[in-house]
Write a protein that holds these residues in place. Structure first.
Motif, PDB file in Angstrom:
ATOM      1  N   ILE A   1       0.882  -1.161   0.000  1.00 29.05           N
ATOM      2  CA  ILE A   1       0.000   0.000   0.000  1.00 29.05           C
ATOM      3  C   ILE A   1       0.919   1.211   0.000  1.00 29.05           C
ATOM      4  O   ILE A   1       1.910   1.250   0.740  1.00 29.05           O
ATOM      5  N   ALA A   2       0.606   2.210  -0.833  1.00 26.90           N
ATOM      6  CA  ALA A   2       1.492   3.363  -0.997  1.00 26.90           C
ATOM      7  C   ALA A   2       0.786   4.672  -0.668  1.00 26.90           C
ATOM      8  O   ALA A   2      -0.433   4.778  -0.764  1.00 26.90           O
ATOM      9  N   CYS A   3       1.586   5.655  -0.310  1.00 26.69           N
ATOM     10  CA  CYS A   3       1.108   7.017  -0.110  1.00 26.69           C
ATOM     11  C   CYS A   3       2.125   7.959  -0.757  1.00 26.69           C
ATOM     12  O   CYS A   3       3.298   7.953  -0.374  1.00 26.69           O
TER      13      CYS A   3
ATOM     14  N   LEU B   1       5.906   6.451  -0.020  1.00 31.01           N
ATOM     15  CA  LEU B   1       6.268   5.419   0.961  1.00 31.01           C
ATOM     16  C   LEU B   1       5.323   4.251   0.766  1.00 31.01           C
ATOM     17  O   LEU B   1       4.151   4.443   0.417  1.00 31.01           O
ATOM     18  N   GLU B   2       5.826   3.043   1.006  1.00 32.80           N
ATOM     19  CA  GLU B   2       5.010   1.841   0.910  1.00 32.80           C
ATOM     20  C   GLU B   2       5.189   0.972   2.155  1.00 32.80           C
ATOM     21  O   GLU B   2       6.249   0.996   2.778  1.00 32.80           O
TER      22      GLU B   2
ATOM     23  N   GLY C   1      -1.375  -5.515   4.863  1.00 25.73           N
ATOM     24  CA  GLY C   1      -1.631  -6.294   6.068  1.00 25.73           C
ATOM     25  C   GLY C   1      -0.634  -6.068   7.197  1.00 25.73           C
ATOM     26  O   GLY C   1      -0.800  -6.603   8.294  1.00 25.73           O
ATOM     27  N   ALA C   2       0.411  -5.271   6.959  1.00 30.14           N
ATOM     28  CA  ALA C   2       1.400  -5.023   8.017  1.00 30.14           C
ATOM     29  C   ALA C   2       0.814  -4.201   9.163  1.00 30.14           C
ATOM     30  O   ALA C   2       1.190  -4.389  10.315  1.00 30.14           O
TER      31      ALA C   2
ATOM     32  N   GLN D   1      -4.461   5.118   6.015  1.00 34.77           N
ATOM     33  CA  GLN D   1      -4.951   4.386   4.841  1.00 34.77           C
ATOM     34  C   GLN D   1      -5.104   2.904   5.157  1.00 34.77           C
ATOM     35  O   GLN D   1      -6.001   2.241   4.636  1.00 34.77           O
ATOM     36  N   CYS D   2      -4.211   2.392   5.990  1.00 34.97           N
ATOM     37  CA  CYS D   2      -4.230   0.973   6.362  1.00 34.97           C
ATOM     38  C   CYS D   2      -5.261   0.681   7.452  1.00 34.97           C
ATOM     39  O   CYS D   2      -5.444  -0.482   7.823  1.00 34.97           O
TER      40      CYS D   2
END
Length: 172
Positions: free
Chosen positions: A88-90, A101-102, A106-107, A136-137
């Motif tokens: 997942i990136a921002c 950043l990624e 699931g982290a 976002q996560c």
């Protein structure tokens, strides 16, 4: 201990007019490095994080031992293309362009309290993006910790209402 005295100032690096704060001299001093990690742990315990996250590369240097001392897991935030598997990136704005950043998908679990850790707060762009990525996560930013804040750059203003702690404050 006076941690600031352990950090070397390199004038005109990486370009004229920049005063670079080199933390490698502090890291080379084992007792001072240990005291920094313990001091950060003392400041961050009350934030009650579930996990520690840190951006590359010097965030790893502080985030890993801090996670160990606090007994928490560690999430690495990397530049695009550096993590295997789904991410997942921002994206965020730099002075001359954009970066991102990624984290691994699931982290960060929904509702998880995440302590963000990095070495230096300058303009705040990287850590603001890291905080957005946590959200976002589905995670919550429990707090943000830095070794050093360069106050003249006002990076703390980009971090909104997040609780921010630093061990050293100095002018840019």
């Amino acid at each position: 201990m006076d941690f600031a005295s352990k950090i070397r100032l390199i004038k005109d690096f990486p370009r004229p007019g920049i005063n670079f704060r080199d933390i490698t001299t502090l890291l080379q001093d084992g007792p001072a490095f240990g005291q920094v990690v313990n001091a950060l742990a003392d400041l961050c315990r009350e934030m009650k994080p579930d996990i520690i996250a840190c951006p590359e590369a010097r965030g790893f240097v502080l985030g890993a031992p801090l996670a160990y001392v606090l007994g928490k897991g560690l999430v690495l935030m990397r530049k695009p293309g550096k993590l295997p598997g789904k991410t997942i990136a921002c994206q965020y704005q730099l002075e001359y362009g954009t970066d991102a950043l990624e984290v691994h998908e699931g982290a960060i679990r929904p509702g998880q309290r995440v302590l963000l850790v990095d070495d230096i707060l300058a303009t705040g762009g990287t850590m603001a993006a890291a905080a957005k990525l946590i959200q976002q996560c589905g995670g919550q930013v429990a707090g943000i910790a830095f070794l050093l804040e360069l106050e003249g750059l006002k990076g703390i203003e980009k971090l909104g209402n997040h609780q921010v702690v630093t061990l050293i404050k100095c002018e840019a």
